[in-house]
Scaffold this motif. Structure first.
Motif: not given
Ligand code: SF4
Ligand code: FES
Length: 241
Positions: A146-150, A152, A172, A212-213
């Motif tokens: 997870c890169i915490l892109c937001g 999701c 997560l 989710c990327p």
């Molecule tokens: S979309 Fe995927 S990568 Fe981005 S914050 Fe959510 S779980 Fe993490």
């Protein structure tokens, strides 16, 4: 060289009464990403366009935005892959717009902090690092990507009506630390995600998973937490990783 039209959400709270859509014509070339297009606009047409990016390589998580109907990383989305002459871009939902595509991530980080996103070991540091077996490490595979892109968080429809819902990314991460063999705060972590704004608010819609990327099974992680909470209450035999 061909061209595409970028239709971009614009809003500057300091001077605009309401948001509007601005259109820019962008020349494209092979391999060009949506983020490249935004930089082209900023550098050649309108320097006031605001958006967030950093690594330009799908690592930092800064450039998540709504592109042609779904959330994506602008730096990982090639314009040619959209197969269209129009690129429509909006900022991430459920977060206040600071300017244009640039959102205030504070509500996202507040929820992230709530779940204590760090290892809480039960003992003092030893002479060497805390080791894990390959099996113990395997429990963390994928989740740690997870890169915490937001993305999701923005895609989750539960956030539409519950501002306090922790959201998929925070949940997560809670499962990531809950499943870490070196962590000793499992009971505390369960309490942090329990309750009406925690895991039980998730309606298993799968939006988070779709956008989710990093292809993380976000909904599955929330299900793991639900299962452990249920097992704690009703049947210890249900407890599994
Ligand atoms: S979309 Fe995927 S990568 Fe981005 S914050 Fe959510 S779980 Fe993490
Ligand atoms: S700029 Fe870092 S993920 Fe896109």
């Amino acid at each position: 060289m061909s061209e595409v039209s970028f239709k971009i959400f614009r809003f500057d709270p300091e001077k605009d009464k309401k948001p509007y859509t601005a259109e820019f014509t962008v020349p494209t070339k092979s391999g060009m990403t949506v983020l490249d297009g935004l930089y082209y606009i900023q550098e050649h047409i309108d320097g006031s366009l605001a958006f967030r990016s950093s690594c330009r390589a799908g690592v930092c998580g800064s450039c998540a935005m709504h592109i042609n109907g779904t959330y994506r990383l602008a730096c990982e989305t090639q314009i040619s892959a959209l197969n269209t002459k129009t690129v429509k871009i909006r900022p991430m939902a459920h977060l206040p717009v600071t300017k244009d595509l640039f959102v205030d991530m504070d509500p996202f980080w507040e929820k992230y902090k709530h779940i204590k996103p760090y290892l809480i070991p039960g003992d003092e540091p030893g002479e060497i690092e805390r080791l894990q077996t390959p099996d113990e490490r395997a429990h963390l595979d994928t989740i740690i990507d997870c890169i915490l892109c937001g993305a999701c968080f923005a895609s989750c429809t539960v956030n539409n009506y519950d501002d306090e819902y922790l959201g998929p990314a925070a949940l997560l991460k809670a499962q990531r630390f809950f499943s870490d063999s070196r962590d000793a705060a499992r009971e505390e972590r369960m309490e942090l995600v329990d309750g009406e704004h925690g895991v039980w608010r998730c309606h298993t819609i799968f939006n988070c998973q779709e956008v989710c990327p990093k292809d993380i099974d976000v909904t599955g992680s929330i299900a793991v937490l639900k299962r452990h909470l249920t097992a704690d209450r009703f049947s210890p035999s249900l407890k599994k990783h």
